[in-house]
Scaffold this active site. Structure first.
Site, mmCIF file in Angstrom:
data_model
loop_
_atom_site.group_PDB
_atom_site.id
_atom_site.type_symbol
_atom_site.label_atom_id
_atom_site.label_comp_id
_atom_site.label_asym_id
_atom_site.label_seq_id
_atom_site.Cartn_x
_atom_site.Cartn_y
_atom_site.Cartn_z
ATOM 1 N N GLY A 44 0.773 -1.243 0.000
ATOM 2 C CA GLY A 44 0.000 0.000 0.000
ATOM 3 C C GLY A 44 0.801 1.287 0.000
ATOM 4 N N ASP A 102 0.600 3.196 4.298
ATOM 5 C CA ASP A 102 -0.406 3.983 3.587
ATOM 6 C C ASP A 102 -1.436 4.559 4.546
ATOM 7 O OD1 ASP A 102 -1.400 1.463 4.205
ATOM 8 O OD2 ASP A 102 -2.166 1.014 2.211
ATOM 9 N N ASP A 105 -5.229 2.407 10.617
ATOM 10 C CA ASP A 105 -6.642 2.071 10.765
ATOM 11 C C ASP A 105 -6.850 1.541 12.190
ATOM 12 O OD1 ASP A 105 -9.265 1.541 9.694
ATOM 13 O OD2 ASP A 105 -8.705 -0.500 9.279
ATOM 14 N N LYS A 133 -7.266 6.963 10.139
ATOM 15 C CA LYS A 133 -8.710 6.839 10.446
ATOM 16 C C LYS A 133 -8.839 6.652 11.951
ATOM 17 C CE LYS A 133 -10.196 3.891 6.568
ATOM 18 N NZ LYS A 133 -10.694 2.532 6.274
ATOM 19 N N PHE A 154 -13.881 3.367 3.376
ATOM 20 C CA PHE A 154 -12.868 2.552 2.711
ATOM 21 C C PHE A 154 -12.368 3.348 1.518
ATOM 22 C CE2 PHE A 154 -10.879 -0.724 0.219
ATOM 23 C CZ PHE A 154 -10.192 -1.406 1.211
ATOM 24 N N ASP A 161 -5.635 -0.319 -2.283
ATOM 25 C CA ASP A 161 -6.350 -1.188 -3.217
ATOM 26 C C ASP A 161 -7.670 -1.695 -2.666
ATOM 27 O OD1 ASP A 161 -5.155 -2.905 -1.210
ATOM 28 O OD2 ASP A 161 -5.717 -4.574 -2.509
ATOM 29 N N ARG A 167 -4.712 0.494 -7.280
ATOM 30 C CA ARG A 167 -3.501 1.060 -6.655
ATOM 31 C C ARG A 167 -2.878 2.168 -7.506
ATOM 32 N NH1 ARG A 167 -1.948 -2.202 -2.306
ATOM 33 N NH2 ARG A 167 -2.287 -4.421 -2.549
HETATM 34 P P1 XMP Z 1 -4.439 -1.503 10.545
HETATM 35 O O1 XMP Z 1 -5.866 -1.902 10.858
HETATM 36 O O2 XMP Z 1 -3.491 -2.616 10.782
HETATM 37 O O3 XMP Z 1 -4.528 -1.255 9.002
HETATM 38 O O4 XMP Z 1 -4.068 -0.179 11.169
HETATM 39 C C1 XMP Z 1 -3.498 -0.903 8.244
HETATM 40 C C2 XMP Z 1 -3.641 -1.597 6.914
HETATM 41 O O5 XMP Z 1 -5.016 -1.826 6.591
HETATM 42 C C3 XMP Z 1 -5.271 -1.590 5.238
HETATM 43 N N1 XMP Z 1 -6.385 -0.626 5.141
HETATM 44 C C4 XMP Z 1 -6.929 -0.167 4.025
HETATM 45 N N2 XMP Z 1 -6.622 -0.416 2.746
HETATM 46 N N3 XMP Z 1 -8.301 1.086 2.049
HETATM 47 C C5 XMP Z 1 -7.326 0.214 1.759
HETATM 48 O O6 XMP Z 1 -7.033 0.003 0.595
HETATM 49 C C6 XMP Z 1 -8.673 1.390 3.312
HETATM 50 O O7 XMP Z 1 -9.576 2.198 3.531
HETATM 51 C C7 XMP Z 1 -7.941 0.721 4.358
HETATM 52 N N4 XMP Z 1 -8.028 0.771 5.699
HETATM 53 C C8 XMP Z 1 -7.039 -0.055 6.151
HETATM 54 C C9 XMP Z 1 -3.984 -1.088 4.674
HETATM 55 O O8 XMP Z 1 -3.371 -2.154 3.990
HETATM 56 C C10 XMP Z 1 -3.124 -0.708 5.833
HETATM 57 O O9 XMP Z 1 -1.767 -0.958 5.604
#
Ligand code: XMP
Length: 179
Positions: A44, A102, A105, A133, A154, A161, A167
């Site tokens: 990402g 990227d 979350d 987020k 999202f 992606d 991407r």
């Molecule tokens: P965490 O939950 O581990 O998430 O903080 C980090 C990874 O989750 C993916 N991610 C997303 N990918 N759109 C995406 O394409 C989104 O809205 C999204 N939210 C989380 C991403 O791979 C990131 O590295």
């Protein structure tokens, strides 16, 4: 196959470029005299990472570049468990590391990455994400450098992606299933 559509563009190419320039000014100020290893979490972060290091070059920062592949998502859902799919090879013992992702979350990926890098001998680990987020956070984690805070959508594009697609988009947009 799920039909989906690209809704609003949240951040245009121009807006992203301007924000990266500000972010890099901040990063350059904090890290001027240090030997930095920058590690991008694939896949990402690839576009963000490339733009960051190019901008850092213009501010006189010349990091060692590394990548690791980690995964926690399938489709639009976090699976909760972070896996290292590909390890990096650089010896980071005693290094000041900046790990780049990227999006922040739930916080699981960066939390895992920080611990992993400290175990591999980093002297310090800072975090840099393009998107944050905060509403979705499960672990109490804040990135040191954040491009944009967003609501719980999202998002796709600029490296992000949906099941491998989108991407390449040079902008960031919301993705919503078609009804
Ligand atoms: P965490 O939950 O581990 O998430 O903080 C980090 C990874 O989750 C993916 N991610 C997303 N990918 N759109 C995406 O394409 C989104 O809205 C999204 N939210 C989380 C991403 O791979 C990131 O590295």
């Amino acid at each position: 196959m799920i039909e989906e559509s690209i809704n609003d563009v949240l951040f245009s190419e121009k807006v992203i470029a301007e924000r990266i320039e500000r972010l890099v000014e901040e990063m350059a100020k904090d890290n001027r005299c240090k030997k930095i290893v920058m590690i991008g979490i694939l896949r990402g972060s690839f576009m963000f990472f490339a733009d960051l290091v190019r901008a850092l070059y213009h501010h006189g920062i010349h990091p060692i570049i590394e990548f690791t592949t980690m995964e926690s998502y399938s489709g639009t859902e976090s699976r909760g468990v972070v896996k290292v799919l590909k390890e990096f090879t650089t010896d980071i013992t005693g290094a000041d590391v900046i790990v780049v992702d990227d999006i922040l979350d739930t916080g699981r990926t960066l939390d895992f990455a920080i611990k992993h890098l400290m175990e591999r001998g980093a002297a310090s680990v800072k975090t840099c994400v393009l998107l944050d987020k905060p509403e979705r956070r499960i672990l109490p984690l804040q990135a040191d450098y954040v491009g944009f805070k967003i609501d719980d959508h999202f998002v796709i594009g600029y490296g992000l992606d949906y099941d491998g697609a989108y991407r390449e988009l040079p902008y960031i947009a919301r993705l919503t299933p078609k009804t």
